[in-house]
Design an enzyme around this catalytic site. Structure first.
Site, PDB file in Angstrom:
ATOM      1  CG  PHE A 167      -1.532   0.667   1.798  1.00 15.71           C
ATOM      2  CD1 PHE A 167      -2.462   1.628   0.317  1.00 15.71           C
ATOM      3  CD2 PHE A 167      -1.507   1.342   3.237  1.00 15.71           C
ATOM      4  CE1 PHE A 167      -3.052   3.494   1.025  1.00 15.71           C
ATOM      5  CE2 PHE A 167      -1.815   2.525   3.630  1.00 15.71           C
ATOM      6  CZ  PHE A 167      -2.662   4.032   2.019  1.00 15.71           C
ATOM      7  CE1 TYR A 189       4.233  -3.991  11.673  1.00 15.27           C
ATOM      8  CE2 TYR A 189       3.232  -2.600  12.859  1.00 15.27           C
ATOM      9  CZ  TYR A 189       3.817  -2.826  11.832  1.00 15.27           C
ATOM     10  OH  TYR A 189       3.612  -1.623  11.092  1.00 15.27           O
ATOM     11  CG  LEU A 216       8.009   1.661   3.048  1.00 21.98           C
ATOM     12  CD1 LEU A 216       9.290   2.215   2.850  1.00 21.98           C
ATOM     13  CD2 LEU A 216       6.609   2.688   2.420  1.00 21.98           C
ATOM     14  CG  ASP A 259       6.364  -6.691  -2.226  1.00 17.43           C
ATOM     15  OD1 ASP A 259       6.253  -5.596  -2.108  1.00 17.43           O
ATOM     16  OD2 ASP A 259       5.625  -7.893  -2.029  1.00 17.43           O
TER      17      ASP A 259
END
Ligand code: UDP
Length: 318
Positions: free
Chosen positions: A10, A144, A72, A30
């Site tokens: 995103f 996380y 990211l 990715d």
């Protein structure tokens, strides 16, 4: 030339677009665990854009000419990052280590997207960067939260040991087009539920709060942080200080989608932070940055995106 790890995600896909628009050559990386190749369709044939299928938990090939490395790469939605917690933790820790080593090797700047989650369930409100957080180290969110905390530690270890030019953004809740329909977080859930006439699922009382930043504002903050001189000494919060309860969010999304909404209550997930709002004094001072996109504009673009996604899926809710 820039590397964008998590480029198909995103935020990553918006960052790739922004950098290409700014005249960069962009090498997106990715593993498509939660990123979608479709997010980058519009760049696929661009001569300055390369997309590489690679899991950052494995060392990366040396790519000559790179001056900026953005990290990211990590699932960010609680149901997604908790689905494979070991993978989430190692993506942040081992993946960040591999990218830091690459940046060090190339003499490139490195920007880490850390998270407001490092503040855990905060006892200080709003959260300034100096607040050290309140995280349950063994809870379901720890993969996380602690993964990102360790990634931050590694960043500043590289500064101390190798003088690597490292910048750390603490990203707060963000919304906008290219969020996955099945993202599982509040914005996608509520919009999809509103558009299909289902009850909006309020976890717990709905009195917990979050603060939502539109994706274009967020990307502007990241780019400014990467480019600012001198390098900020520590992490910088990037987020929108406009705070809402979850119940308020439900009504807001009802208005934005133009639908009558009704609510249903589900249990509150373990360790769900009770409140969250960034103190962005530092970003204002160091980067001259603050959110500028009106909620109505960002909300309309997001709602239109999800409506298109629903049409593509034949109106099937996630
Ligand atoms: N939430 C909710 N209903 C949903 C999804 C989320 O009430 O369908 C709540 C969740 O419990 C949390 C807040 O919304 O308090 C934000 O959750 P989200 O998963 O979007 O992100 P978080 O900020 O927790 O990472």
């Amino acid at each position: 030339m820039a590397i964008v790890a998590g480029g198909a995600g995103f935020l990553g896909s918006h960052l790739c677009t922004r950098l290409i628009d700014d005249g960069y050559r962009v090498h997106a990386v990715d593993d498509f665990h939660t990123g979608l190749a479709g997010n980058l369709d519009h760049l696929a044939d661009h001569p300055d854009f390369v997309l590489m299928d690679h899991d950052i938990r494995q060392p990366l090939p040396r790519i000559g000419g790179v001056t900026e490395v953005y990290n990211l790469a990590c699932p960010a939605s609680p149901p997604h990052y908790q689905d494979q917690p070991i993978r989430t933790a190692t993506t942040s820790v081992v993946g960040t280590l591999n990218l830091l080593e690459l940046a060090h090797d190339l003499g490139a700047r490195f920007l880490m997207t850390s998270t407001s989650e490092i503040y855990g369930d905060p006892e200080v409100h709003p959260q300034p960067e100096s607040y050290r957080g309140c995280v349950n180290t063994i809870g379901p969110r720890a993969c996380y939260d602690e993964g990102k905390r360790m990634a931050e530690s590694l960043c500043y270890d590289f500064v101390r040991q190798y003088q690597t030019d490292v910048r750390v953004a603490r990203v707060f809740n963000t919304y906008g087009p290219r969020m996955r329909l099945d993202d599982g977080r509040i914005v996608s859930n509520f919009v999809a539920q509103a558009l299909t006439g289902r009850k909006l699922t309020i976890y717990g009382t709905g009195r917990q709060t979050r603060s939502f930043c539109y994706v274009d504002d967020l990307i502007e903050g990241l780019v400014r942080l990467m480019r600012v001189n001198p390098r900020p000494e520590g992490p910088v919060n990037i987020g929108n200080p406009e705070e809402h309860t979850i119940i308020e969010m439900a009504h807001l999304i009802g208005r934005l989608t133009g639908r009558e909404i009704s609510l249903t209550h589900d249990p509150l997930p373990a360790d769900d932070p009770r409140r969250r709002r960034p103190d962005i004094t530092l970003a204002r001072r160091l980067l001259g940055w603050q959110p500028t996109v009106p909620r109505r504009t960002g909300g309309a673009a997001t709602s239109a995106w999800f409506a298109g996604q629903m049409d593509n899926a034949g109106g099937t809710p996630p």
